[in-house]
Design an enzyme around this catalytic site. Structure first.
Site, mmCIF file in Angstrom:
data_model
loop_
_atom_site.group_PDB
_atom_site.id
_atom_site.type_symbol
_atom_site.label_atom_id
_atom_site.label_comp_id
_atom_site.label_asym_id
_atom_site.label_seq_id
_atom_site.Cartn_x
_atom_site.Cartn_y
_atom_site.Cartn_z
ATOM 1 N N HIS A 1 0.847 -1.198 0.000
ATOM 2 C CA HIS A 1 0.000 0.000 0.000
ATOM 3 C C HIS A 1 0.883 1.248 0.000
ATOM 4 O O HIS A 1 1.803 1.371 0.796
ATOM 5 C CB HIS A 1 -0.890 -0.035 1.242
ATOM 6 C CG HIS A 1 -1.743 1.172 1.416
ATOM 7 N ND1 HIS A 1 -1.842 1.846 2.617
ATOM 8 C CD2 HIS A 1 -2.548 1.838 0.546
ATOM 9 C CE1 HIS A 1 -2.675 2.854 2.493
ATOM 10 N NE2 HIS A 1 -3.120 2.874 1.243
ATOM 11 N N HIS B 1 1.446 11.829 -0.988
ATOM 12 C CA HIS B 1 0.573 11.191 -0.005
ATOM 13 C C HIS B 1 -0.506 12.175 0.418
ATOM 14 O O HIS B 1 -0.277 13.063 1.235
ATOM 15 C CB HIS B 1 1.368 10.729 1.215
ATOM 16 C CG HIS B 1 0.649 9.732 2.060
ATOM 17 N ND1 HIS B 1 -0.530 10.012 2.700
ATOM 18 C CD2 HIS B 1 0.932 8.434 2.359
ATOM 19 C CE1 HIS B 1 -0.942 8.956 3.359
ATOM 20 N NE2 HIS B 1 -0.063 7.974 3.165
#
Length: 363
Positions: free
Chosen positions: A48, A101
């Site tokens: 992930h 992110h």
């Protein structure tokens, strides 16, 4: 004459033996037993947010989802890499596509094309492996935007093109077929409008369904379909659609401003084979529901557990070749390390992250 024939036969055996031996030990994705399995009939370990690393190079950023970079992940058996792509501006003001992110103010891992170049280098060096990339299309890049990044890196030459861009195939090729055809890269994008110019960029939710990706408690893990919405909470419908099942299995913890960051403390349990909230236990639960193992399992800090143990068990793999060992420990920041903006991000970045995370949630 007969004796001469025997002698001639024996004399060539040493030359034949290496090829016979090599053929019998050829491994696809680290195991000979996987070569004849269809792409959708194996379980693949996924990292992930693969590009977001929590180590000394990022001052142990709390936004990091992995302790080791994508190359190490692949060396250690990971075969699904997920990344988030955001629009950013270069110093000259030009539009670039970066791996960020939640927001580029919070964590910017650089240009997509640069990261793809490192994955291509790994594929160049590992010719018996099939790799899957899942791109979270955070800023709605067009196929031409992403396709240009793939072309720039040169990785597009490995791209697999499905028989249809609008429906999942009835039969996927085997790993050996993909390897023999040198179409060793599967690329899914969440989400994208398919383009004939870049047919290897597959819309994720045409081919894959996912379980819930935001979890803050081990008791919240679920096997129920969550995305796409057309099959949400309908496991039979999801399975009958021909889509592959991606099981999200990572925990977040809530920080200031409601920001969710990877729960590194729970990783030892989350990525283990047994126990409450364990990867192996949840895989068994989902297998019971669907009658088959998940096609993909997505985890944070893949090396801990280690997560690959549950995947090997699901695949029935007892011996592997070509896989490198990586420490299964949780990396710790040394007491004298310097921390800066990479660790927490700017206040502006945090606020932006809250807004964007409503939908993407760090998926």
């Amino acid at each position: 004459m007969f004796l001469k024939s025997i002698v001639q036969t024996i004399s060539v055996l040493p030359f034949l033996w290496p090829s016979i031996s090599a053929q019998s030990t050829t491994a696809c994705n680290n195991s000979p037993s996987l070569c004849d399995r269809a792409y959708n009939n194996i379980t693949q370990l996924g990292a992930h947010d693969s590009a977001f690393v929590r180590d000394s190079t990022t001052d142990f950023s709390t936004s990091g989802n992995q302790f080791y970079n994508s190359t190490v992940q692949l060396d250690a058996g990971v075969r699904l890499l997920t990344v988030q792509v955001h629009k950013a501006n270069s110093s000259a003001g030009a539009t670039e596509w970066h791996l960020c992110h939640t927001s580029c103010e919070l964590f910017d891992a650089g240009k997509l094309s640069d990261w793809l170049t490192t994955v291509k280098a790994w594929l160049d060096a590992n010719t018996n492996d099939v790799v899957t990339i899942l791109v979270v299309n955070s800023d709605n890049a067009a196929a031409s935007d992403l396709g240009t990044e793939f072309s720039t890196s040169g990785i597009d030459k490995y791209g697999y093109v499905p028989p249809s861009s609008t429906s999942a195939p009835t039969t996927w090729p085997t790993l050996q077929t993909l390897i023999s055809n040198n179409t060793r890269l599967m690329t899914f994008v969440a989400s994208i409008t398919p383009s004939t110019a870049y047919p290897y960029l597959m819309d994720e939710f045409t081919f894959i369904f996912e379980s819930q990706f935001t979890n803050t408690s081990p008791s919240n893990f679920s096997c129920q379909p969550n995305r796409p919405s057309s099959v949400a909470n309908q496991p039979t419908t999801a399975l009958n659609s021909g889509r592959m099942f991606l099981m999200n299995h990572f925990l977040d913890s809530e920080q200031a401003f409601g920001i969710l960051v990877p729960n590194v403390t729970a990783t030892t349990t989350t990525n283990s084979q047994t126990g409450t909230g364990s990867l192996g236990g949840q895989m068994n639960t989902c297998t019971t529901l669907y009658g088959k193992e998940p096609a993909f399992v997505l985890v944070d800090f893949f090396n801990v557990g280690p997560a690959i143990a549950s995947v090997d068990a699901a695949n029935g793999v007892t011996a592997v070749t070509g896989r490198k060992n990586v420490s299964t420990e949780v990396l710790q920041q040394s007491a004298n390390s310097n921390t800066g903006l990479r660790n927490s991000g700017s206040i502006f970045g945090v606020v932006i992250a809250v807004v964007v995370a409503v939908w993407f949630g760090g998926a």
